[in-house]
Design a protein around this motif. Structure first.
Motif, PDB file in Angstrom:
ATOM      1  N   ILE A 116      98.097  33.063 -16.753  1.00  0.00           N
ATOM      2  CA  ILE A 116      97.441  33.879 -17.776  1.00  0.00           C
ATOM      3  C   ILE A 116      95.936  33.620 -17.817  1.00  0.00           C
ATOM      4  O   ILE A 116      95.130  34.546 -17.783  1.00  0.00           O
ATOM      5  CB  ILE A 116      98.073  33.610 -19.165  1.00  0.00           C
ATOM      6  CG1 ILE A 116      99.503  34.173 -19.215  1.00  0.00           C
ATOM      7  CG2 ILE A 116      97.224  34.238 -20.279  1.00  0.00           C
ATOM      8  CD1 ILE A 116     100.226  33.873 -20.507  1.00  0.00           C
ATOM      9  N   PHE A 117      95.543  32.352 -17.872  1.00  0.00           N
ATOM     10  CA  PHE A 117      94.122  32.010 -18.031  1.00  0.00           C
ATOM     11  C   PHE A 117      93.375  31.913 -16.699  1.00  0.00           C
ATOM     12  O   PHE A 117      92.143  31.904 -16.678  1.00  0.00           O
ATOM     13  CB  PHE A 117      93.980  30.706 -18.814  1.00  0.00           C
ATOM     14  CG  PHE A 117      94.453  30.813 -20.236  1.00  0.00           C
ATOM     15  CD1 PHE A 117      93.701  31.508 -21.174  1.00  0.00           C
ATOM     16  CD2 PHE A 117      95.658  30.258 -20.631  1.00  0.00           C
ATOM     17  CE1 PHE A 117      94.131  31.622 -22.487  1.00  0.00           C
ATOM     18  CE2 PHE A 117      96.107  30.365 -21.938  1.00  0.00           C
ATOM     19  CZ  PHE A 117      95.338  31.047 -22.861  1.00  0.00           C
ATOM     20  N   LYS A 118      94.104  31.803 -15.589  1.00  0.00           N
ATOM     21  CA  LYS A 118      93.535  31.846 -14.246  1.00  0.00           C
ATOM     22  C   LYS A 118      92.360  30.892 -14.043  1.00  0.00           C
ATOM     23  O   LYS A 118      91.240  31.330 -13.745  1.00  0.00           O
ATOM     24  CB  LYS A 118      93.100  33.270 -13.906  1.00  0.00           C
ATOM     25  CG  LYS A 118      94.232  34.272 -13.919  1.00  0.00           C
ATOM     26  CD  LYS A 118      93.761  35.662 -13.583  1.00  0.00           C
ATOM     27  CE  LYS A 118      94.905  36.656 -13.611  1.00  0.00           C
ATOM     28  NZ  LYS A 118      94.465  38.032 -13.316  1.00  0.00           N
ATOM     29  N   PRO A 119      92.566  29.571 -14.201  1.00  0.00           N
ATOM     30  CA  PRO A 119      91.479  28.638 -13.890  1.00  0.00           C
ATOM     31  C   PRO A 119      91.172  28.601 -12.398  1.00  0.00           C
ATOM     32  O   PRO A 119      90.122  28.111 -11.985  1.00  0.00           O
ATOM     33  CB  PRO A 119      92.029  27.292 -14.381  1.00  0.00           C
ATOM     34  CG  PRO A 119      93.514  27.446 -14.320  1.00  0.00           C
ATOM     35  CD  PRO A 119      93.788  28.885 -14.651  1.00  0.00           C
ATOM     36  N   PHE A 120      92.107  29.104 -11.580  1.00  0.00           N
ATOM     37  CA  PHE A 120      91.892  29.205 -10.135  1.00  0.00           C
ATOM     38  C   PHE A 120      92.835  30.265  -9.598  1.00  0.00           C
ATOM     39  O   PHE A 120      93.758  30.710 -10.287  1.00  0.00           O
ATOM     40  CB  PHE A 120      92.138  27.857  -9.445  1.00  0.00           C
ATOM     41  CG  PHE A 120      93.476  27.243  -9.752  1.00  0.00           C
ATOM     42  CD1 PHE A 120      94.631  27.645  -9.086  1.00  0.00           C
ATOM     43  CD2 PHE A 120      93.599  26.269 -10.733  1.00  0.00           C
ATOM     44  CE1 PHE A 120      95.855  27.090  -9.377  1.00  0.00           C
ATOM     45  CE2 PHE A 120      94.835  25.708 -11.035  1.00  0.00           C
ATOM     46  CZ  PHE A 120      95.958  26.122 -10.360  1.00  0.00           C
ATOM     47  N   LYS A 121      92.595  30.661  -8.362  1.00  0.00           N
ATOM     48  CA  LYS A 121      93.444  31.656  -7.707  1.00  0.00           C
ATOM     49  C   LYS A 121      93.709  31.212  -6.277  1.00  0.00           C
ATOM     50  O   LYS A 121      93.098  30.252  -5.787  1.00  0.00           O
ATOM     51  CB  LYS A 121      92.774  33.034  -7.726  1.00  0.00           C
ATOM     52  CG  LYS A 121      91.444  33.110  -7.040  1.00  0.00           C
ATOM     53  CD  LYS A 121      90.834  34.494  -7.184  1.00  0.00           C
ATOM     54  CE  LYS A 121      89.481  34.592  -6.485  1.00  0.00           C
ATOM     55  NZ  LYS A 121      88.472  33.697  -7.074  1.00  0.00           N
ATOM     56  N   ILE A 122      94.604  31.895  -5.606  1.00  0.00           N
ATOM     57  CA  ILE A 122      94.930  31.549  -4.230  1.00  0.00           C
ATOM     58  C   ILE A 122      93.674  31.675  -3.360  1.00  0.00           C
ATOM     59  O   ILE A 122      92.960  32.670  -3.415  1.00  0.00           O
ATOM     60  CB  ILE A 122      96.054  32.453  -3.694  1.00  0.00           C
ATOM     61  CG1 ILE A 122      97.365  32.137  -4.429  1.00  0.00           C
ATOM     62  CG2 ILE A 122      96.242  32.262  -2.193  1.00  0.00           C
ATOM     63  CD1 ILE A 122      98.521  33.025  -4.039  1.00  0.00           C
ATOM     64  N   GLY A 123      93.418  30.639  -2.572  1.00  0.00           N
ATOM     65  CA  GLY A 123      92.236  30.606  -1.715  1.00  0.00           C
ATOM     66  C   GLY A 123      91.108  29.756  -2.268  1.00  0.00           C
ATOM     67  O   GLY A 123      90.195  29.376  -1.520  1.00  0.00           O
ATOM     68  N   ASP A 124      91.158  29.440  -3.563  1.00  0.00           N
ATOM     69  CA  ASP A 124      90.103  28.617  -4.173  1.00  0.00           C
ATOM     70  C   ASP A 124      90.236  27.156  -3.734  1.00  0.00           C
ATOM     71  O   ASP A 124      91.342  26.650  -3.533  1.00  0.00           O
ATOM     72  CB  ASP A 124      90.173  28.684  -5.700  1.00  0.00           C
ATOM     73  CG  ASP A 124      89.604  29.976  -6.249  1.00  0.00           C
ATOM     74  OD1 ASP A 124      89.066  30.762  -5.455  1.00  0.00           O
ATOM     75  OD2 ASP A 124      89.702  30.191  -7.471  1.00  0.00           O
TER      76      ASP A 124
END
Length: 270
Positions: A116-124
């Motif tokens: 929900i809050f997305k502190p990171f995403k795939i690839g980071d």
């Protein structure tokens, strides 16, 4: 006589239960339509905010089943069935499952918070729970990262979401930090020019923010310079290693000494 009795009982049943059955059917039809609209609105909102597809599906199913259970309880109440015992059974079952899966539920809740809050995403490139690596997968219970040593690390989402997370990719730009020491005999101005030229000559070093070379410390055996080039996140290691190698070659070519420990052997004549 029997026919009359059955007819009379049938009429009484229809009179007593007919409105309840019709009401239950109406509640089911209207309730199903409302549930469909609520799920559609939730799905649209999550899709608009780019929530993870697995999270969208899970939350949609969770809301759908929760509302259906409430709808069934409402229909049973309309038919005159005592629903208090059903609610108690559901609550007891929920408590038992929660206690049995306490750790898993913590990871599950952490996964939802991350999605929900997305502190990171795939690839980071992130650092969390003492591990550094690129995110390769995020699911409801764990997050998988690939370290610079090409090791796959699986981190429980409960611990990850409750700890400090450093996202090196979020801003798109990183600064490389080097400390390079030279001899006290070296000219400071010339040394700064040589090191700055090392930075500005690299194509992957950004002009904005500008690279920096400053005296950071007067050490025991060297004058230490803070060398700070900035680069795109994906170029970090290229700039990191190239700066060290090019700085050594450039300082040698300029005749600027890089101090290193010396051993002095003292022999006593007998």
């Amino acid at each position: 006589m029997n026919i009359e009795n059955w007819t009379e009982k049938g009429i009484d049943f229809i009179v007593e239960y007919g409105p309840k059955i019709i009401g239950a059917i109406l509640i089911w039809i209207i309730g199903s339509w409302i549930i469909k609209k609520i799920k559609s609105g939730v799905d649209h909102t999550m899709a608009k905010k780019n929530y993870d597809p697995s999270l969208q599906k899970f939350i949609g199913n969770l809301i759908g089943w929760g509302l259906r259970i409430l709808l069934i309880l409402a229909i049973l109440a309309k038919l005159g069935v005592e629903t208090t015992s059903f609610a108690a059974i559901i609550a007891a079952a929920g408590l038992a499952v929660g206690l049995a899966l306490q750790g898993s539920l913590a990871n599950f809740a952490g996964g939802i918070l991350i999605m929900i809050f997305k502190p990171f995403k795939i690839g980071d490139l992130i650092e969390g729970q003492g591990e550094l690596g690129s995110v390769v997968d995020i699911d409801l219970f764990t997050t998988k990262i690939n370290t610079p040593q090409n090791k796959l690390v699986i981190i429980p989402n409960g611990a990850l979401s409750n700890g400090n997370i450093t996202n090196y990719s979020e801003n798109g730009v990183l600064k490389v930090f080097h400390t390079i020491g030279v001899s006290y005999d070296a000219d400071i101005k010339k040394t700064k020019e040589v090191l700055m030229n090392v930075l500005t000559s690299q194509a992957k070093v950004l002009k904005d923010p500008a690279p920096m070379v400053e005296v950071s410390e007067l050490g025991d055996s060297s004058v230490n310079f803070a060398v700070r080039p900035a680069c795109k996140t994906e170029d970090y290691w290229d700039v990191y290693f190239a700066t060290l190698e090019n700085a050594k070659n450039a300082l040698d070519a300029a005749g600027i000494e890089i101090p290193y420990p010396h051993s002095v052997e003292i022999q006593k004549q007998v």
